[in-house]
Design a protein around this motif. Sequence first.
Motif, PDB file in Angstrom:
ATOM      1  N   SER A  61      10.369   4.416  19.885  1.00 53.01           N
ATOM      2  CA  SER A  61      10.292   3.430  18.802  1.00 53.01           C
ATOM      3  C   SER A  61       9.703   4.038  17.539  1.00 53.01           C
ATOM      4  O   SER A  61       8.850   4.933  17.590  1.00 53.01           O
ATOM      5  CB  SER A  61       9.418   2.253  19.258  1.00 53.01           C
ATOM      6  N   ASN A  62      10.135   3.540  16.383  1.00 50.96           N
ATOM      7  CA  ASN A  62       9.549   3.957  15.109  1.00 50.96           C
ATOM      8  C   ASN A  62       8.122   3.453  14.953  1.00 50.96           C
ATOM      9  O   ASN A  62       7.416   3.855  14.036  1.00 50.96           O
ATOM     10  CB  ASN A  62      10.393   3.452  13.939  1.00 50.96           C
ATOM     11  N   PHE A  63       7.688   2.573  15.858  1.00 48.93           N
ATOM     12  CA  PHE A  63       6.324   2.053  15.844  1.00 48.93           C
ATOM     13  C   PHE A  63       5.370   2.938  16.640  1.00 48.93           C
ATOM     14  O   PHE A  63       4.171   2.681  16.658  1.00 48.93           O
ATOM     15  CB  PHE A  63       6.299   0.640  16.444  1.00 48.93           C
ATOM     16  N   SER A  64       5.874   3.946  17.322  1.00 48.28           N
ATOM     17  CA  SER A  64       5.021   4.764  18.184  1.00 48.28           C
ATOM     18  C   SER A  64       3.974   5.525  17.375  1.00 48.28           C
ATOM     19  O   SER A  64       4.168   5.830  16.198  1.00 48.28           O
ATOM     20  CB  SER A  64       5.867   5.754  18.995  1.00 48.28           C
ATOM     21  N   ALA A  65       2.853   5.831  18.023  1.00 50.42           N
ATOM     22  CA  ALA A  65       1.714   6.468  17.352  1.00 50.42           C
ATOM     23  C   ALA A  65       1.941   7.968  17.181  1.00 50.42           C
ATOM     24  O   ALA A  65       1.224   8.793  17.768  1.00 50.42           O
ATOM     25  CB  ALA A  65       0.436   6.196  18.140  1.00 50.42           C
ATOM     26  N   VAL A  79       6.527   6.578  11.846  1.00 50.87           N
ATOM     27  CA  VAL A  79       7.829   6.669  11.186  1.00 50.87           C
ATOM     28  C   VAL A  79       8.136   5.354  10.467  1.00 50.87           C
ATOM     29  O   VAL A  79       8.744   5.342   9.395  1.00 50.87           O
ATOM     30  CB  VAL A  79       8.950   6.991  12.201  1.00 50.87           C
ATOM     31  N   GLU A  80       7.694   4.250  11.032  1.00 51.35           N
ATOM     32  CA  GLU A  80       7.898   2.956  10.387  1.00 51.35           C
ATOM     33  C   GLU A  80       7.234   2.921   9.014  1.00 51.35           C
ATOM     34  O   GLU A  80       7.808   2.417   8.042  1.00 51.35           O
ATOM     35  CB  GLU A  80       7.342   1.829  11.263  1.00 51.35           C
ATOM     36  N   ALA A  81       6.026   3.470   8.922  1.00 52.16           N
ATOM     37  CA  ALA A  81       5.323   3.513   7.637  1.00 52.16           C
ATOM     38  C   ALA A  81       6.086   4.390   6.647  1.00 52.16           C
ATOM     39  O   ALA A  81       6.241   4.037   5.470  1.00 52.16           O
ATOM     40  CB  ALA A  81       3.907   4.033   7.830  1.00 52.16           C
ATOM     41  N   PHE A  82       6.578   5.554   7.108  1.00 45.75           N
ATOM     42  CA  PHE A  82       7.384   6.431   6.257  1.00 45.75           C
ATOM     43  C   PHE A  82       8.623   5.691   5.756  1.00 45.75           C
ATOM     44  O   PHE A  82       8.960   5.742   4.565  1.00 45.75           O
ATOM     45  CB  PHE A  82       7.809   7.673   7.052  1.00 45.75           C
ATOM     46  N   ALA A  99       2.338  -1.750  -2.720  1.00 53.97           N
ATOM     47  CA  ALA A  99       2.845  -1.684  -1.353  1.00 53.97           C
ATOM     48  C   ALA A  99       2.838  -0.244  -0.840  1.00 53.97           C
ATOM     49  O   ALA A  99       2.460   0.010   0.309  1.00 53.97           O
ATOM     50  CB  ALA A  99       4.258  -2.254  -1.289  1.00 53.97           C
ATOM     51  N   CYS A 100       3.252   0.695  -1.673  1.00 50.03           N
ATOM     52  CA  CYS A 100       3.252   2.109  -1.278  1.00 50.03           C
ATOM     53  C   CYS A 100       1.848   2.563  -0.896  1.00 50.03           C
ATOM     54  O   CYS A 100       1.648   3.231   0.121  1.00 50.03           O
ATOM     55  CB  CYS A 100       3.797   2.970  -2.413  1.00 50.03           C
ATOM     56  N   ALA A 101       0.871   2.190  -1.720  1.00 51.10           N
ATOM     57  CA  ALA A 101      -0.516   2.574  -1.445  1.00 51.10           C
ATOM     58  C   ALA A 101      -1.015   1.941  -0.149  1.00 51.10           C
ATOM     59  O   ALA A 101      -1.665   2.605   0.675  1.00 51.10           O
ATOM     60  CB  ALA A 101      -1.409   2.156  -2.616  1.00 51.10           C
ATOM     61  N   ASP A 102      -0.684   0.676   0.054  1.00 47.03           N
ATOM     62  CA  ASP A 102      -1.137  -0.023   1.265  1.00 47.03           C
ATOM     63  C   ASP A 102      -0.460   0.530   2.517  1.00 47.03           C
ATOM     64  O   ASP A 102      -1.100   0.684   3.566  1.00 47.03           O
ATOM     65  CB  ASP A 102      -0.850  -1.522   1.141  1.00 47.03           C
ATOM     66  N   ILE A 103       0.817   0.832   2.417  1.00 46.68           N
ATOM     67  CA  ILE A 103       1.552   1.374   3.567  1.00 46.68           C
ATOM     68  C   ILE A 103       1.018   2.750   3.948  1.00 46.68           C
ATOM     69  O   ILE A 103       0.887   3.077   5.134  1.00 46.68           O
ATOM     70  CB  ILE A 103       3.060   1.438   3.249  1.00 46.68           C
ATOM     71  N   PRO A 107      -2.799   2.764   9.873  1.00 40.08           N
ATOM     72  CA  PRO A 107      -3.177   3.750  10.898  1.00 40.08           C
ATOM     73  C   PRO A 107      -2.030   4.113  11.838  1.00 40.08           C
ATOM     74  O   PRO A 107      -1.025   3.394  11.916  1.00 40.08           O
ATOM     75  CB  PRO A 107      -4.296   3.017  11.663  1.00 40.08           C
ATOM     76  N   PRO A 108      -2.183   5.217  12.583  1.00 36.15           N
ATOM     77  CA  PRO A 108      -1.155   5.680  13.515  1.00 36.15           C
ATOM     78  C   PRO A 108      -1.200   4.930  14.840  1.00 36.15           C
ATOM     79  O   PRO A 108      -1.507   5.499  15.895  1.00 36.15           O
ATOM     80  CB  PRO A 108      -1.487   7.163  13.686  1.00 36.15           C
ATOM     81  N   THR A 109      -0.864   3.666  14.789  1.00 34.77           N
ATOM     82  CA  THR A 109      -0.840   2.821  15.974  1.00 34.77           C
ATOM     83  C   THR A 109       0.336   1.858  15.865  1.00 34.77           C
ATOM     84  O   THR A 109       0.909   1.686  14.787  1.00 34.77           O
ATOM     85  CB  THR A 109      -2.133   1.985  16.093  1.00 34.77           C
ATOM     86  N   VAL A 110       0.688   1.230  16.977  1.00 27.51           N
ATOM     87  CA  VAL A 110       1.734   0.211  16.949  1.00 27.51           C
ATOM     88  C   VAL A 110       1.327  -0.904  16.001  1.00 27.51           C
ATOM     89  O   VAL A 110       2.145  -1.417  15.220  1.00 27.51           O
ATOM     90  CB  VAL A 110       1.990  -0.338  18.366  1.00 27.51           C
ATOM     91  N   LYS A 111       0.057  -1.285  16.036  1.00 28.48           N
ATOM     92  CA  LYS A 111      -0.444  -2.322  15.145  1.00 28.48           C
ATOM     93  C   LYS A 111      -0.332  -1.892  13.689  1.00 28.48           C
ATOM     94  O   LYS A 111       0.016  -2.687  12.810  1.00 28.48           O
ATOM     95  CB  LYS A 111      -1.899  -2.639  15.479  1.00 28.48           C
ATOM     96  N   GLY A 112      -0.597  -0.609  13.422  1.00 27.20           N
ATOM     97  CA  GLY A 112      -0.477  -0.079  12.061  1.00 27.20           C
ATOM     98  C   GLY A 112       0.961  -0.110  11.574  1.00 27.20           C
ATOM     99  O   GLY A 112       1.234  -0.412  10.408  1.00 27.20           O
ATOM    100  N   ALA A 113       1.897   0.205  12.469  1.00 33.24           N
ATOM    101  CA  ALA A 113       3.316   0.163  12.116  1.00 33.24           C
ATOM    102  C   ALA A 113       3.744  -1.256  11.785  1.00 33.24           C
ATOM    103  O   ALA A 113       4.488  -1.495  10.825  1.00 33.24           O
ATOM    104  CB  ALA A 113       4.154   0.715  13.263  1.00 33.24           C
TER     105      ALA A 113
END
Length: 252
Positions: A61-65, A79-82, A99-103, A107-113
């Motif tokens: 998944s693109n949500f993976s850490a 990858v979702e953040a990218f 939005a760019c700054a916030d994204i 963090p590198p977590t599913v929750k972050g994605a």
Amino acid sequence: MTHHSTRNETSLQNPFEMAIAEQHFSELESKGAPAAAEASMEEVGPRVEFYSKSKDYGWMSNFSAHPVTDHKGQLFGTVEAFYQYRRFVGLKHAAAQQACADIMGTPPTVKGALEAKMIASRTKKLVTSPNWATAKIGVAWTGLCLKFAQHPHLQRQLLATGRSPLIHTSKSDRFWGVVIAEGQPDEGRNELGKMMEKMRMLLEKIDTIGGEVTLSEIRDHVHRGGGVCPHDVSPTDCLACGPAWRERSEER
């Protein structure tokens, strides 16, 4: 709600991303959109279903850490953040820049994605890249290239799926995934699953001696295929590709 953009806003999608998108949609136009249950390669082995919380295959998944670093050295938690960052980068609208700054800060977590996706969902009601509908295919592919090159253990895990069809299951996304309901036929285009299968095929072609495939090797393979660069505005201007690629490009 209608999306708005100002006259001065421009998109900075790079030629690699656009070339991937153009090729992808040309294939769809010539062959027709395949049904969700149809694999993009010969089906051998049980079908593999994945989503962000899959016990065995959540790493697809693109949500993976799995953080990724782009050609400018910018670090993204997922990858979702990218992907969501690329939706807004280069736009003049204040909401897009915020939005760019916030994204970037997720963090590198599913929750972050999920947070990155929610930021994008709110912002795209105000502004979004004018060519995003086609550019997103190339952006997603670039993200996968970065992910698998920068986390080589994932290459081995992907190759271990053999010839199994890869299906991204979703509750509602019929573009990137497939909606599966009991007693109902699968519904969706499974674009992320197809990309994972294409990545697997690419790794198989490059990885002939069992070693880990580097971003440079992926890049060179792409260059040989299409002469475009996955890192910058053009292969001759890309610092990441170095003088060796620029010299080869000039010889073409």
